[in-house]
Design an enzyme around this catalytic site. Structure first.
Site, PDB file in Angstrom:
ATOM      1  N   TYR A  76      23.200   3.081  22.192  1.00  0.00           N
ATOM      2  CA  TYR A  76      23.405   4.227  21.292  1.00  0.00           C
ATOM      3  C   TYR A  76      24.283   5.241  22.017  1.00  0.00           C
ATOM      4  O   TYR A  76      23.992   5.631  23.139  1.00  0.00           O
ATOM      5  CB  TYR A  76      22.069   4.837  20.911  1.00  0.00           C
ATOM      6  CG  TYR A  76      21.149   3.858  20.213  1.00  0.00           C
ATOM      7  CD1 TYR A  76      19.825   3.714  20.583  1.00  0.00           C
ATOM      8  CD2 TYR A  76      21.620   3.043  19.192  1.00  0.00           C
ATOM      9  CE1 TYR A  76      18.988   2.806  19.948  1.00  0.00           C
ATOM     10  CE2 TYR A  76      20.797   2.132  18.545  1.00  0.00           C
ATOM     11  CZ  TYR A  76      19.491   2.023  18.924  1.00  0.00           C
ATOM     12  OH  TYR A  76      18.663   1.139  18.314  1.00  0.00           O
TER      13      TYR A  76
ATOM     14  N   ASP B 228      24.486   1.731  14.093  1.00  0.00           N
ATOM     15  CA  ASP B 228      23.528   2.830  14.205  1.00  0.00           C
ATOM     16  C   ASP B 228      24.142   3.954  15.047  1.00  0.00           C
ATOM     17  O   ASP B 228      24.306   3.806  16.264  1.00  0.00           O
ATOM     18  CB  ASP B 228      22.243   2.303  14.877  1.00  0.00           C
ATOM     19  CG  ASP B 228      21.100   3.296  14.800  1.00  0.00           C
ATOM     20  OD1 ASP B 228      19.957   2.888  15.059  1.00  0.00           O
ATOM     21  OD2 ASP B 228      21.356   4.485  14.474  1.00  0.00           O
TER      22      ASP B 228
ATOM     23  N   HIS C 203      22.810   6.732  15.488  1.00  0.00           N
ATOM     24  CA  HIS C 203      21.654   7.279  16.215  1.00  0.00           C
ATOM     25  C   HIS C 203      21.834   8.766  16.497  1.00  0.00           C
ATOM     26  O   HIS C 203      21.528   9.239  17.607  1.00  0.00           O
ATOM     27  CB  HIS C 203      21.448   6.508  17.522  1.00  0.00           C
ATOM     28  CG  HIS C 203      20.000   6.210  17.822  1.00  0.00           C
ATOM     29  ND1 HIS C 203      19.186   7.087  18.482  1.00  0.00           N
ATOM     30  CD2 HIS C 203      19.234   5.140  17.543  1.00  0.00           C
ATOM     31  CE1 HIS C 203      17.983   6.569  18.628  1.00  0.00           C
ATOM     32  NE2 HIS C 203      17.980   5.376  18.062  1.00  0.00           N
TER      33      HIS C 203
ATOM     34  N   ARG D 230      15.084   4.067   5.433  1.00  0.00           N
ATOM     35  CA  ARG D 230      14.726   3.264   6.601  1.00  0.00           C
ATOM     36  C   ARG D 230      13.475   3.758   7.326  1.00  0.00           C
ATOM     37  O   ARG D 230      13.371   3.659   8.535  1.00  0.00           O
ATOM     38  CB  ARG D 230      15.901   3.235   7.583  1.00  0.00           C
ATOM     39  CG  ARG D 230      17.143   2.561   7.072  1.00  0.00           C
ATOM     40  CD  ARG D 230      18.013   2.074   8.225  1.00  0.00           C
ATOM     41  NE  ARG D 230      17.334   1.051   8.999  1.00  0.00           N
ATOM     42  CZ  ARG D 230      16.735   1.262  10.175  1.00  0.00           C
ATOM     43  NH1 ARG D 230      16.734   2.450  10.706  1.00  0.00           N
ATOM     44  NH2 ARG D 230      16.130   0.265  10.800  1.00  0.00           N
TER      45      ARG D 230
ATOM     46  N   HIS E 135      12.305   0.362   8.973  1.00  0.00           N
ATOM     47  CA  HIS E 135      12.523   0.316  10.428  1.00  0.00           C
ATOM     48  C   HIS E 135      11.739  -0.864  11.004  1.00  0.00           C
ATOM     49  O   HIS E 135      10.567  -1.047  10.692  1.00  0.00           O
ATOM     50  CB  HIS E 135      12.011   1.629  11.012  1.00  0.00           C
ATOM     51  CG  HIS E 135      12.429   1.901  12.407  1.00  0.00           C
ATOM     52  ND1 HIS E 135      11.596   2.529  13.301  1.00  0.00           N
ATOM     53  CD2 HIS E 135      13.582   1.655  13.067  1.00  0.00           C
ATOM     54  CE1 HIS E 135      12.231   2.672  14.462  1.00  0.00           C
ATOM     55  NE2 HIS E 135      13.434   2.159  14.334  1.00  0.00           N
TER      56      HIS E 135
ATOM     57  N   GLU F 158      15.144  -4.831   8.988  1.00  0.00           N
ATOM     58  CA  GLU F 158      15.483  -4.850  10.414  1.00  0.00           C
ATOM     59  C   GLU F 158      14.428  -5.674  11.130  1.00  0.00           C
ATOM     60  O   GLU F 158      13.227  -5.534  10.875  1.00  0.00           O
ATOM     61  CB  GLU F 158      15.495  -3.429  10.980  1.00  0.00           C
ATOM     62  CG  GLU F 158      15.796  -3.389  12.485  1.00  0.00           C
ATOM     63  CD  GLU F 158      15.781  -1.984  13.049  1.00  0.00           C
ATOM     64  OE1 GLU F 158      15.094  -1.117  12.480  1.00  0.00           O
ATOM     65  OE2 GLU F 158      16.483  -1.746  14.034  1.00  0.00           O
TER      66      GLU F 158
HETATM   67  C1  GCO Z   1      16.469   1.229  15.255  1.00  0.00           C
HETATM   68  C2  GCO Z   1      16.068   2.441  16.008  1.00  0.00           C
HETATM   69  C3  GCO Z   1      15.365   2.177  17.297  1.00  0.00           C
HETATM   70  C4  GCO Z   1      14.867   3.473  17.877  1.00  0.00           C
HETATM   71  C5  GCO Z   1      13.535   3.278  18.520  1.00  0.00           C
HETATM   72  C6  GCO Z   1      12.983   4.606  19.037  1.00  0.00           C
HETATM   73  O1  GCO Z   1      17.365   1.346  14.427  1.00  0.00           O
HETATM   74  O2  GCO Z   1      15.788   0.201  15.453  1.00  0.00           O
HETATM   75  O3  GCO Z   1      17.166   3.309  16.155  1.00  0.00           O
HETATM   76  O4  GCO Z   1      16.134   1.475  18.186  1.00  0.00           O
HETATM   77  O5  GCO Z   1      15.781   3.984  18.811  1.00  0.00           O
HETATM   78  O6  GCO Z   1      12.667   2.720  17.557  1.00  0.00           O
HETATM   79  O7  GCO Z   1      11.773   4.418  19.705  1.00  0.00           O
HETATM   80 MG    MG Z   2      18.049   3.289  14.204  1.00  0.00          MG
END
Ligand code: GCO
Ligand code: MG
Length: 404
Positions: free
Chosen positions: A158, A210, A212, A283, A312, A339
């Protein structure tokens, strides 16, 4: 069957893959009848575990297990202040366990309690990252060969900071420690990443990314515009939750599909985004919003506005949480994509009944309830670390903290 009540509630904290997970077990007055749910907030797993033991147990022991909605509502307001990540995760653990129990009592999978299957399995997206564009591409190739149809591509994690060896030259004297990254370098690297992927794989492969929350809002708009010719499957977390009003500009400037939600805890964070059609995929981290009960309501709310689900599903969602995602996925008409971070070998052993991934689809089993269990003795062999995460100490070159 006579009235079945909650006899005991306790957390099981385990880290089969090194990532702290929190599972809640709800034991009932019926011998041998219990449920499990995911309460995983990995960065504060101890707080969630204490909340389960110190508050959820005394609040709910003796309650009728069939009253899932009432127990959820009562739990949500019991502390007066509500809608925070720790309390919501503790509530989720109980909520998902109660759905598990209800399915077991009715001898049917939870997806049948949510309206029944509208598909046999959930299409997943996987994570491709790497040191070079070729490494990322090779990982994408591997997934495509496994039948995966959509891949999330990142070059350097990220913020693209993993290989920015010039970063030290951008810092001031005495810069404090942190997970530094260069927003501009990152932004430019994403268009290079998509240019490479489209040249190598063409336009038909689904590619998401992402952000982020690593860019200033106007630069997130600029990136979304720049990616439009590459037709991303979706662009995720382009903005931090605190800046979601900028999505109006993203919408007015591009047709790039927008995904948002893993950081949301509170309906007021997403209601307007959905009702104003400013996002395309919701998400949420289901345990973060309180479990299956609110997630089902959220999914139905999204359907009204043409927004799809993409719950998520990282490594810090437990296999129980992935199972909960999946029961919603296969029973929701507005499911988008799931995901899926994958299950390590230890997880498969600690959690019998993990959903199965076959040719890019995640399949639930047809066992009653969530269809997954936990081996508590084996879980004890993977204690959770109390180390604090370093990656969330995210900083820009001048040392300014950035949303991680
Ligand atoms: C994703 C998320 C994760 C988060 C993580 C935080 O899209 O899966 O961004 O990678 O960074 O769940 O603890
Ligand atoms: Mg994410």
């Amino acid at each position: 069957m006579s009235l079945v009540t909650i006899r005991n509630i306790y957390p099981i904290c385990t880290a089969p893959e090194g990532i702290p997970l929190v599972i809640v077990k709800v034991e009932t007055s019926e011998p041998g009848l219990y449920g499990i749910g995911c309460a995983t907030f990995t960065q504060r797993w101890q707080s969630v575990a204490h909340t389960v033991t110190d508050y959820m147990k005394p609040l709910l022991v003796g309650k009728d297990v069939s009253r899932i909605e009432d127990i959820w509502q009562m739990s949500m307001v019991s502390a007066y202040w509500r809608n925070g990540p720790v309390l919501n995760n503790a509530i989720s653990g109980v909520d998902e366990a109660l759905w598990d129990i209800k399915g077991k009592m009715l001898n049917t999978p939870v997806y049948n309690l949510l309206g029944g299957k509208v598909r046999e399995a959930a299409r997943v997206y996987r994570h491709a990252d790497g040191k070079t564009l070729e490494d990322v591409g090779d990982r994408v190739q591997q997934f495509l060969e496994e039948g995966v149809q959509v891949v999330r591509v990142q070059h350097g994690g990220y913020g693209g900071n993993a290989y920015a060896d010039y970063l030290d030259s951008l810092k001031p004297e005495g810069a404090v420690e942190g997970a530094y990254y260069d927003p501009l370098g990152y932004e430019l690297s994403v268009t290079e990443l998509f240019e490479y992927m489209r040249n190598r794989f063409g336009m038909k492969v689904g590619l998401c990314h992402d952000v982020h929350e690593h860019l200033d809002p106007i630069h997130a708009v600029r990136l979304a515009k720049a990616l439009e010719p590459y037709r991303p499957y979706f662009l995720e977390d382009a903005l931090p939750p605190e800046q979601v009003d900028w999505f109006q500009m993203v919408r007015s400037q591009t047709t790039v599909p927008i995904a948002m939600g893993e950081l949301f805890n509170n309906p007021s964070e997403y209601n307007k985004l959905i009702s104003n059609r400013l996002i395309d995929f919701i998400r949420c981290h289901i345990s973060q919003i309180g479990g299956i009960t609110p997630a089902k309501k959220l999914s139905d709310f999204c359907e009204v506005f043409g927004v799809k689900t993409a719950w998520h599903g990282p490594g810090d969602t437990s296999p129980v949480g992935h199972a909960a995602n999946l029961h919603l996925d296969v029973s929701s008409s507005n499911f988008g994509i799931q995901e899926f971070a994958g299950f390590g070998q230890h997880s498969l052993e600690v959690f019998p009944g993990c959903p199965e991934l076959r040719k890019g689809y995640l399949y639930p089993n047809d066992k009653p309830g969530l269809g997954i269990d936990i081996d508590e003795d084996l879980a004890k062999k993977f204690p959770c670390s109390t180390a604090l995460p370093k990656w969330t100490n995210c900083r820009r070159p001048d040392g300014t903290i950035n949303r991680p």
